[in-house]
Design a protein around this motif. Structure first.
Motif, mmCIF file in Angstrom:
data_model
loop_
_atom_site.group_PDB
_atom_site.id
_atom_site.type_symbol
_atom_site.label_atom_id
_atom_site.label_comp_id
_atom_site.label_asym_id
_atom_site.label_seq_id
_atom_site.Cartn_x
_atom_site.Cartn_y
_atom_site.Cartn_z
ATOM 1 N N VAL A 61 49.930 28.515 20.144
ATOM 2 C CA VAL A 61 49.628 27.212 19.777
ATOM 3 C C VAL A 61 48.445 26.614 19.516
ATOM 4 C CG1 VAL A 61 50.312 24.665 20.414
ATOM 5 C CG2 VAL A 61 52.176 26.662 21.022
ATOM 6 N N ILE A 62 48.244 25.752 18.608
ATOM 7 C CA ILE A 62 46.773 25.357 18.419
ATOM 8 C C ILE A 62 47.167 23.653 18.174
ATOM 9 C CG2 ILE A 62 44.901 25.265 16.686
ATOM 10 C CD1 ILE A 62 45.563 27.690 15.580
ATOM 11 N N THR A 63 46.492 23.020 19.106
ATOM 12 C CA THR A 63 46.566 21.634 19.349
ATOM 13 C C THR A 63 45.348 20.986 19.511
ATOM 14 O OG1 THR A 63 47.708 19.902 20.401
ATOM 15 C CG2 THR A 63 47.236 21.742 21.665
ATOM 16 N N GLY A 64 45.039 19.600 19.343
ATOM 17 C CA GLY A 64 43.736 18.922 19.812
ATOM 18 C C GLY A 64 43.968 18.070 20.984
ATOM 19 N N ASP A 65 42.926 17.400 21.152
ATOM 20 C CA ASP A 65 43.187 16.417 22.281
ATOM 21 C C ASP A 65 44.011 15.228 22.059
ATOM 22 O OD1 ASP A 65 40.910 16.292 20.549
ATOM 23 O OD2 ASP A 65 39.945 14.731 21.761
ATOM 24 N N GLY A 66 43.931 14.829 20.914
ATOM 25 C CA GLY A 66 45.024 13.673 20.645
ATOM 26 C C GLY A 66 46.413 14.187 20.676
ATOM 27 N N ASP A 67 46.459 15.132 20.057
ATOM 28 C CA ASP A 67 47.997 15.876 20.044
ATOM 29 C C ASP A 67 48.497 16.289 21.223
ATOM 30 O OD1 ASP A 67 50.001 16.847 17.720
ATOM 31 O OD2 ASP A 67 49.365 18.651 18.673
ATOM 32 N N GLY A 68 47.677 17.168 21.947
ATOM 33 C CA GLY A 68 48.133 17.723 22.916
ATOM 34 C C GLY A 68 48.022 17.061 24.453
ATOM 35 N N LEU A 69 46.980 16.015 24.336
ATOM 36 C CA LEU A 69 46.945 15.285 25.656
ATOM 37 C C LEU A 69 47.408 13.785 25.608
ATOM 38 C CD1 LEU A 69 43.361 16.597 26.500
ATOM 39 C CD2 LEU A 69 45.402 17.241 27.420
ATOM 40 N N ALA A 70 47.601 13.176 24.366
ATOM 41 C CA ALA A 70 48.192 11.951 24.354
ATOM 42 C C ALA A 70 49.665 11.939 24.029
ATOM 43 C CB ALA A 70 47.064 11.187 23.221
ATOM 44 N N ILE A 71 49.772 12.047 22.605
ATOM 45 C CA ILE A 71 51.080 11.915 22.237
ATOM 46 C C ILE A 71 52.158 13.009 22.551
ATOM 47 C CG2 ILE A 71 50.714 12.779 19.662
ATOM 48 C CD1 ILE A 71 52.606 10.419 18.859
ATOM 49 N N GLY A 72 51.563 14.062 22.795
ATOM 50 C CA GLY A 72 52.044 15.244 23.389
ATOM 51 C C GLY A 72 51.746 15.701 24.758
ATOM 52 N N GLY A 73 51.200 15.040 25.426
ATOM 53 C CA GLY A 73 50.763 15.349 26.861
ATOM 54 C C GLY A 73 52.031 15.712 27.768
ATOM 55 N N ASN A 74 53.048 15.054 27.791
ATOM 56 C CA ASN A 74 54.370 15.353 28.541
ATOM 57 C C ASN A 74 54.767 16.913 28.084
ATOM 58 O OD1 ASN A 74 55.834 14.452 30.576
ATOM 59 N ND2 ASN A 74 57.536 14.183 29.336
ATOM 60 N N HIS A 75 54.735 17.231 26.952
ATOM 61 C CA HIS A 75 54.933 18.521 26.718
ATOM 62 C C HIS A 75 54.195 19.689 27.106
ATOM 63 C CE1 HIS A 75 58.089 16.701 24.117
ATOM 64 N NE2 HIS A 75 57.240 16.420 23.021
ATOM 65 N N LEU A 76 52.902 19.149 27.195
ATOM 66 C CA LEU A 76 51.906 20.229 27.961
ATOM 67 C C LEU A 76 52.216 20.363 29.242
ATOM 68 C CD1 LEU A 76 49.371 21.724 27.724
ATOM 69 C CD2 LEU A 76 48.069 19.831 28.154
ATOM 70 N N ILE A 77 52.390 19.344 30.117
ATOM 71 C CA ILE A 77 52.791 19.360 31.289
ATOM 72 C C ILE A 77 54.168 20.322 31.581
ATOM 73 C CG2 ILE A 77 53.669 18.016 33.364
ATOM 74 C CD1 ILE A 77 52.061 15.662 32.106
ATOM 75 N N HIS A 78 54.895 19.977 31.002
ATOM 76 C CA HIS A 78 56.175 20.725 31.248
ATOM 77 C C HIS A 78 56.025 22.183 30.588
ATOM 78 C CE1 HIS A 78 58.219 17.618 33.402
ATOM 79 N NE2 HIS A 78 57.639 16.939 32.563
ATOM 80 N N ALA A 79 55.610 22.492 29.496
ATOM 81 C CA ALA A 79 55.372 24.117 29.269
ATOM 82 C C ALA A 79 54.611 24.592 30.374
ATOM 83 C CB ALA A 79 54.246 24.075 27.734
ATOM 84 N N ALA A 80 53.372 24.049 30.936
ATOM 85 C CA ALA A 80 52.712 24.768 32.024
ATOM 86 C C ALA A 80 53.518 24.782 33.111
ATOM 87 C CB ALA A 80 51.692 23.756 32.166
ATOM 88 N N ARG A 81 54.545 23.784 33.477
ATOM 89 C CA ARG A 81 55.277 23.922 34.728
ATOM 90 C C ARG A 81 56.403 25.226 34.420
ATOM 91 N NH1 ARG A 81 60.220 22.066 35.803
ATOM 92 N NH2 ARG A 81 60.528 21.137 33.671
ATOM 93 N N ARG A 82 56.891 25.085 33.495
ATOM 94 C CA ARG A 82 58.028 26.284 33.092
ATOM 95 C C ARG A 82 57.192 27.406 32.980
ATOM 96 N NH1 ARG A 82 60.041 22.484 29.276
ATOM 97 N NH2 ARG A 82 61.654 21.407 30.092
ATOM 98 N N ASP A 83 55.877 27.467 32.856
ATOM 99 C CA ASP A 83 55.185 28.799 32.483
ATOM 100 C C ASP A 83 55.675 29.438 31.466
ATOM 101 O OD1 ASP A 83 52.782 30.086 33.248
ATOM 102 O OD2 ASP A 83 53.446 31.424 35.130
ATOM 103 N N VAL A 84 55.931 28.945 30.520
ATOM 104 C CA VAL A 84 56.527 29.674 29.205
ATOM 105 C C VAL A 84 55.359 30.490 28.759
ATOM 106 C CG1 VAL A 84 57.736 29.325 26.943
ATOM 107 C CG2 VAL A 84 57.831 27.600 28.763
ATOM 108 N N ASP A 85 55.927 31.794 28.393
ATOM 109 C CA ASP A 85 54.629 32.811 27.788
ATOM 110 C C ASP A 85 54.434 32.288 26.327
ATOM 111 O OD1 ASP A 85 53.368 34.841 27.618
ATOM 112 O OD2 ASP A 85 54.893 36.176 27.264
ATOM 113 N N LEU A 86 53.494 31.245 26.432
ATOM 114 C CA LEU A 86 52.847 30.918 25.227
ATOM 115 C C LEU A 86 51.311 30.754 25.410
ATOM 116 C CD1 LEU A 86 54.997 27.762 24.560
ATOM 117 C CD2 LEU A 86 55.095 29.889 23.406
ATOM 118 N N THR A 87 50.376 30.706 24.452
ATOM 119 C CA THR A 87 48.992 30.425 24.570
ATOM 120 C C THR A 87 48.811 29.432 23.666
ATOM 121 O OG1 THR A 87 48.801 32.913 24.365
ATOM 122 C CG2 THR A 87 46.747 31.512 23.832
ATOM 123 N N CYS A 88 48.168 28.240 24.305
ATOM 124 C CA CYS A 88 47.745 27.062 23.867
ATOM 125 C C CYS A 88 46.313 26.805 23.713
ATOM 126 C CB CYS A 88 48.344 25.971 24.987
ATOM 127 S SG CYS A 88 48.112 24.333 24.236
#
Lengths: 261, 410
Positions: free
Chosen positions: A92-119
């Motif tokens: 996954v390629i994201t930016g600070d606005g995309d990944g930490l603002a409008i998509g911040g919640n998804h980042l938290i839960h992708a990390a929590r689930r420890d899904v095998d992705l590279t961000c």
């Protein structure tokens, strides 16, 4: 990695790209292509997923399996894809606005689930594509089109957030250290579990210009000074001439956290 | 940024400046002394957030300003600021507007007079930045007032009207002003900017009265009512929307008295219609190419005019019926789509047909979908629209010929 022919991995019909002169994002794209090559990734089983923003545009230039999604949602698309096709390598390629603002919640839960992705989260402290608005990573004092008098809110540490949320691999790279970046990206992709890489990138066109930080080369030099221990000490004694309140904070690169998934 | 290249006093109540539609909205924010605004970048709306930030930094506007973490929180923030008595402003475009949809629906349900702009933009996918009206139109059934602006001047004027009408206790509904993305949000025009004193004479202070959420006035907002009360609450929204017609008419008359602008009707803007047989009907910046086409067609002897709709909600049924009944044929031009709708026409087309249905004397109505995704409606398209409408006026309409897509490559 030497001898890589970048053009073989780029959609030449998409060139010239839309990134501004001096933008750090191209350095990340090349590092990603070198890392993919060093791992000898099966190109037909590797998917690059992005959201919206300058950083997310990178997937448009990769000649491979790419997915350009909605603002902030790249990690959810990637999660769905990984669930349905676990054999794929999903980056996954994201930016600070995309990944930490409008998509911040998804980042938290992708990390929590420890899904095998590279961000890969490219942090240039601004919303570049829409005209240089302050992102949540803009340091206090940063000038932007939404903070012409200087940002007043605190920024936050994306890597600390990823560690706290449960990511099993967390690293920080910088565009001024491209070869280190290759290795970090490769380690992130090779890691099984959620790999989070924050990459300090630069936006000379908006962030650099508004904050009088110079063009691309000057911004890379400034990044290097943020990495340098001696200079950090010196900076404590004198301002670097930036209009920011306290000068930019130090940058710590490398693998910050790693545990088995 | 707003450039005062030609600042001059036109009267004691206003000055003239060159600015874009979004900058005109920012001027309205300053004049209305907005208390709280929330922003999140998306083109083409975002020009207004930069212009407002600059006004604040320059000390011209005293306003709490927050760049939210996404449109959903952006709209939630202003909704609740409004509930505690703040005058608020917000806005978005395209899919950003849709991301805020939960908050947008609730704002109307709670009768909170939030004023927003929707910088009209095509919905993804496929990605496009240009104008389409489907983003604004998606809220048409929810209780938002929906005016559409043609010029930067009208942006400023409609914004001041929006706070006045929306905050009126008889209405108390949110307002979303439609600005055609690019064509209006980003193009500069001369705008007469009222003075603060003149604005104050038009726009009273916001007062929620006994609906103010405050420790001294303990009330409950957004209760869970289920089927016991929901219909009665919806009916109140319906009544408020009906009352809005008169409140807009009043506000329009006062505005015109103070500033000398706004045309004869609060709801319709007619151009060369006095002797017209055929008229175009549409909203927003569509009027600009259509007016040019009308002048050219009239030079060739065709009796054609334009009726531009200024308020889509509340839909001014009586005014539309009264106006359009005078013509032989009406070509409704939609900068939107409504897949699978009656006759596969656009949203405006079906609204206009519905409004006219009960009239014995009604014009032939032909629907056109044009200019989607910001595609320019050029003179050849305008002529094609005229020719198809005029032909229907004389030759009638066959069943499969009610609506046309204009300017589509085969």
């Amino acid at each position: 990695m030497t001898g890589i022919e970048y053009r073989d991995r780029l959609r030449r019909q998409m060139l010239p790209h839309i990134l501004c002169p001096g933008c750090g994002h191209g350095i990340v794209l090349k590092a990603l292509l070198r890392a993919a090559r060093s791992l000898e990734l099966d190109w037909d089983r590797t998917v690059f997923v992005a959201g919206i923003g300058c950083s997310s545009r990178l997937v448009g230039y990769i000649d491979g399996c790419t997915l350009h999604t909605t603002h902030g949602r790249a990690l959810t698309f990637a999660t769905g894809m990984k669930l349905a096709r676990p054999e794929l390598t999903v980056i996954v390629i994201t930016g600070d606005g995309d990944g930490l603002a409008i998509g911040g919640n998804h980042l938290i839960h992708a990390a929590r689930r420890d899904v095998d992705l590279t961000c890969l989260l490219l942090n240039n402290e601004t919303y570049g594509m829409t005209g240089g608005q302050a992102a949540p990573t803009a340091e206090p004092g940063a000038i932007s089109t939404t903070t012409p008098g200087g940002a007043r809110e605190r920024s936050f540490d994306a890597c600390a957030l990823a560690v706290a949320a449960g990511a099993s691999f967390v690293a920080r790279g910088a565009t001024s250290l491209p070869l280190e970046l290759d290795g970090l990206i490769a380690r992130g992709i090779a890691h099984r579990g959620f790999s989070f890489l924050e990459i300090a990138s630069d936006c000379p066109e908006y962030f650099g210009r508004y904050n009088q930080l110079g063009r691309g080369p000057e911004m890379l030099q400034l990044q290097r000074r943020r990495l340098d221990e001696v200079d950090r000490t010196l900076r404590a004694k004198r301002s670097l001439g930036s209009r920011r309140a306290e000068g930019p904070p130090p940058l710590r690169t490398g693998v910050l956290h790693e545990r088995p998934a | 940024m707003a450039v005062a290249v030609k600042t001059k006093e036109t009267s004691e109540v206003q000055t003239e400046q060159l600015m874009t539609g979004c900058e005109a909205i920012a001027e309205a924010i300053r004049l209305a002394d907005v208390d709280v605004m929330a922003a999140f970048p998306i083109r083409p709306y975002d020009t207004v957030m930069q212009a407002a930030a600059k006004l604040i930094a320059n000390g011209k506007l005293d306003c709490e300003y927050i760049v939210a973490d996404g449109e959903h929180s952006q709209f939630e923030i202003v909704k609740h600021a409004c509930a505690v008595g703040s005058r608020v402003f917000v806005g978005s475009s395209g899919v950003g507007w849709f991301y805020a949809f939960e908050a947008i629906a609730v704002t109307a349900g709670l009768r909170l007079p939030v004023v927003a702009i929707c910088g009209n933009r095509a919905l993804d996918d496929p990605g496009a930045f240009g104008t389409e009206h489907n983003d604004s139109l998606a809220v048409r059934d929810l209780g938002w007032l929906l005016p559409w602006a043609e010029t930067a001047q009208e942006c400023l004027d409609l914004a001041l009207m929006a706070w006045r009408v929306g905050e009126d206790a008889r209405v108390s509904l949110p307002v979303a002003i439609g600005l055609d993305g690019g064509f209006l949000t980003h193009s500069q025009q001369l705008v007469s900017v009222p003075t603060r004193a003149a604005t104050d004479a038009f726009l009273p202070k916001f007062d929620l009265g006994d609906r103010l959420l405050h420790p001294d006035n303990p009330i409950t907002i957004a209760p869970q009512v289920d089927q016991d009360w929901l219909m009665e609450i919806r009916r109140q929204n319906d009544a408020a929307m009906r009352r809005a017609i008169d409140v807009i008419t009043e506000a329009h008359a006062d505005f015109k008295k103070l500033f000398g602008r706004g045309g004869d009707s609060p709801f319709l803007d007619e151009y060369m219609t006095d002797d017209a047989d055929v008229v175009f009907f549409g909203q927003g910046t569509l009027a600009l190419p259509m007016k040019v086409a009308i002048r050219r067609l009239r030079a060739e002897g065709h009796k054609v005019g334009l009726v531009r709709l200024k308020w889509f909600r509340p839909f001014p049924t009586d005014e539309v019926v009264k106006s359009l009944s005078r013509f032989k044929a009406v070509g409704v031009v939609d900068r939107d789509y409504s897949f699978g709708s009656p006759h596969y026409g656009g949203v405006l087309y079906n609204e206009v047909r519905s409004a006219l249905y009960s009239r014995e004397q009604r014009p032939t109505i032909v629907g056109f979908v044009a200019g989607l995704g910001g595609r320019e409606i050029d003179q050849s398209m305008a002529r094609e629209i005229y020719e198809k409408t005029a032909a229907a006026a004389t030759g009638g309409l066959s069943a499969g010929d009610q609506c046309h897509w204009i300017g589509v490559r085969e």
